[in-house]
Design a protein around this motif. Structure first.
Motif, PDB file in Angstrom:
ATOM      1  N   ARG A 181      -3.772   8.183   2.357  1.00  0.00           N
ATOM      2  CA  ARG A 181      -3.367   6.776   2.386  1.00  0.00           C
ATOM      3  C   ARG A 181      -1.850   6.673   2.525  1.00  0.00           C
ATOM      4  NH1 ARG A 181      -6.366   4.537  -2.899  1.00  0.00           N
ATOM      5  NH2 ARG A 181      -5.989   6.709  -3.498  1.00  0.00           N
ATOM      6  N   ASP A 187      -6.262  -1.427  -0.538  1.00  0.00           N
ATOM      7  CA  ASP A 187      -5.077  -0.642  -0.867  1.00  0.00           C
ATOM      8  C   ASP A 187      -3.980  -0.853   0.166  1.00  0.00           C
ATOM      9  OD1 ASP A 187      -6.375   0.535  -3.059  1.00  0.00           O
ATOM     10  OD2 ASP A 187      -7.220   2.111  -1.796  1.00  0.00           O
ATOM     11  N   TYR A 232     -12.238  -0.920   2.011  1.00  0.00           N
ATOM     12  CA  TYR A 232     -13.448  -0.116   2.016  1.00  0.00           C
ATOM     13  C   TYR A 232     -14.424  -0.593   0.937  1.00  0.00           C
ATOM     14  CZ  TYR A 232     -10.743   3.376   4.663  1.00  0.00           C
ATOM     15  OH  TYR A 232      -9.966   4.024   5.600  1.00  0.00           O
ATOM     16  N   THR A 281     -12.052   5.402  -3.658  1.00  0.00           N
ATOM     17  CA  THR A 281     -11.482   6.365  -2.720  1.00  0.00           C
ATOM     18  C   THR A 281     -12.050   7.764  -2.960  1.00  0.00           C
ATOM     19  OG1 THR A 281      -9.447   5.079  -2.599  1.00  0.00           O
ATOM     20  CG2 THR A 281      -9.328   7.384  -1.893  1.00  0.00           C
ATOM     21  N   TYR A 307      -5.885  -0.612   3.683  1.00  0.00           N
ATOM     22  CA  TYR A 307      -7.169   0.070   3.682  1.00  0.00           C
ATOM     23  C   TYR A 307      -8.189  -0.778   2.934  1.00  0.00           C
ATOM     24  CZ  TYR A 307      -3.884   3.785   4.776  1.00  0.00           C
ATOM     25  OH  TYR A 307      -2.881   4.515   5.347  1.00  0.00           O
ATOM     26  N   ARG A 365     -10.929   9.110   3.500  1.00  0.00           N
ATOM     27  CA  ARG A 365     -10.112   8.450   2.482  1.00  0.00           C
ATOM     28  C   ARG A 365      -8.794   9.164   2.195  1.00  0.00           C
ATOM     29  NH1 ARG A 365     -13.629   4.832  -0.137  1.00  0.00           N
ATOM     30  NH2 ARG A 365     -15.111   4.195   1.453  1.00  0.00           N
ATOM     31  N   THR A 368     -12.595  -2.151  -2.230  1.00  0.00           N
ATOM     32  CA  THR A 368     -11.257  -1.607  -2.489  1.00  0.00           C
ATOM     33  C   THR A 368     -10.293  -2.085  -1.416  1.00  0.00           C
ATOM     34  OG1 THR A 368     -11.523   0.431  -1.206  1.00  0.00           O
ATOM     35  CG2 THR A 368     -12.382   0.434  -3.451  1.00  0.00           C
TER      36      THR A 368
END
Length: 419
Positions: A326, A400, A414, A418, A412, A323, A398
């Motif tokens: 990012r 992002d 998931y 994070t 991203y 994670r 999530t």
């Protein structure tokens, strides 16, 4: 693009300000079932011995991987009632059209009123990924590199393509000290990189065609085999943990310290020692809107003696849950020593608690033979949206969007927060 990012942040902050003060009330099951009930999550109890499963299908594409198909599964379980924390496992598997296989299992288990804490990180990868050298290497010809879950879709000027297989087995066991939040423990750590194919390496006798990659120069300069190497270690661990929830924390802190000793047990290994810390702090900003949180994450990895193989060196995106960093592709920043810091503002978006948002900024520092740890910093920033999948376990999906200062950016997707 800059105006677009600023406008998105403003919109999310307005939504945060206007969101209602009531606790979590609605998750995906409620939304699909058309539930209009308003219930305090604190009254939704997790049943001891029951498995709570959340599934997220994964479909992605990148030139280095082709089409990827797989799934992520979050498994939560309360093994003992009373004061025992919820345990969690996050599993994902992906298969690609370029015959790549990626299997990851991460576990956090609490037993017997938190007297025992077990953490695991197990991986098997048949993988393709470029490397970018050590330290904060930059390029004058920066470009808008794009990634989806750390899969690159364009070639960075500094990228050196590699194929390799990777087996990781980490398992830590810690024991709580009385009624304190402190744990002491031991762990084993195995990193085995094999079938390494340094695709851009050219050792031709013709000097005009010869090209030595960063991986080759580092490995031969430290007497590592360039095609396979192993790092096996024993870890000594100290942990302090006051978080109210390990999956989605509203308050508390985590501090983890580990000293890893790697003996030279096999032909392609070398003795070394390594120190790691992981610190997280969660500050709740409002009693009424209890999901307005400032979250802080700091982690450092330091080689204290000997040599670590190139691909086993710390790099962004290679932490326990992949994670960190990012805004950058996985492995974009790698170092002999690496320091990573991140701050994230978390806030409610919808009154029901079904949607929430985040805004984040991170900073990475890394060292090489020619660059000290604090010689520079690589910044990343971005925003994200959260959708509550299960209010009993606080599991979110999530999504992002992150931006790196070298012009790269990524999306991203998931399960779980994070950090």
């Amino acid at each position: 693009m800059k105006h677009c990012k600023i406008n998105l942040v403003i919109v999310l902050l307005i939504l945060s300000w206007n969101a209602g003060a009531q606790p979590l009330t609605k998750d995906l099951r409620d939304a699909l079932g058309g539930s209009k009930k308003s219930r305090d999550t604190s009254k939704v109890e997790v049943v001891t011995g029951k498995n709570y499963v959340t599934l997220l299908p994964v479909i992605a594409y990148g030139p280095a991987n082709g089409f990827a198909l797989g799934a992520s599964v979050s498994l939560s379980r309360l093994f003992d009632g009373g004061l025992t924390n919820l345990s969690s496992a996050l599993m994902n598997a992906q298969f690609t059209t370029k015959k790549q296989i990626m299997v990851n299992i991460r576990t956090k288990v609490f037993l017997d009123q938190n007297k025992w804490n077990l953490q695991g990180d197990w991986r098997f990868l048949i993988f393709t990924q470029p490397t970018y050298g050590l330290g904060l290497r930059s390029s004058e010809n920066t470009q808008n590199d794009f990634t989806v879950n750390d899969v690159g879709t364009s070639k960075h000027p500094l990228a050196e393509d590699m194929n390799f297989n990777y087996l990781r087995f980490y398992e830590d066991v810690s024991r709580k000290l009385g009624q304190t939040p402190f744990y002491l423990g031991l762990g084993i750590a195995i990193d085995y990189h094999f079938a390494i194919d340094d695709l851009e390496l050219n050792l031709s006798a013709d000097s005009s065609n010869r090209y030595e990659t960063q991986h080759y120069q580092y490995s031969t300069g430290r007497n590592f085999n360039t095609e396979n190497y192993v790092t096996n270690g024993i870890k000594f661990i100290a942990i302090a943990d006051t978080r109210d929830h390990i999956i989605n924390t509203y308050k508390g802190y985590l501090l983890s310290l580990s000293a890893r000793i790697n003996p030279a047990l096999f032909k392609n290994s070398q003795a070394s020692t390594f120190l790691t810390y992981d610190a997280r702090y969660f500050l709740r900003l409002s009693r009424e809107k209890f999901r307005k949180i400032l979250a802080f994450w700091s982690t450092g990895n330091f080689t204290t003696s000997g040599n670590i193989p190139y691909l086993a060196l710390p790099a962004i995106g290679w932490d326990a849950y992949n994670r960190s960093g990012r805004g950058y592709v996985q492995g974009r920043i790698r170092g002999i020593n690496l320091l990573y810091n991140e701050m994230e503002y978390r806030f409610p978006v919808s009154r029901s608690g079904f949607f929430s948002g985040v805004a984040f900024i991170n900073a990475t520092q890394a060292s090489s033979d020619s660059q000290k740890l604090f010689d520079g910093v690589a910044l990343g920033t971005g925003i994200g949206l959260r959708m509550l999948m299960d209010k009993r376990t606080r599991v979110n999906v999530t999504l992002d969007v992150g931006y790196g200062m070298d012009g790269s950016w990524g999306i991203y997707l998931y399960l779980q927060e994070t950090f």
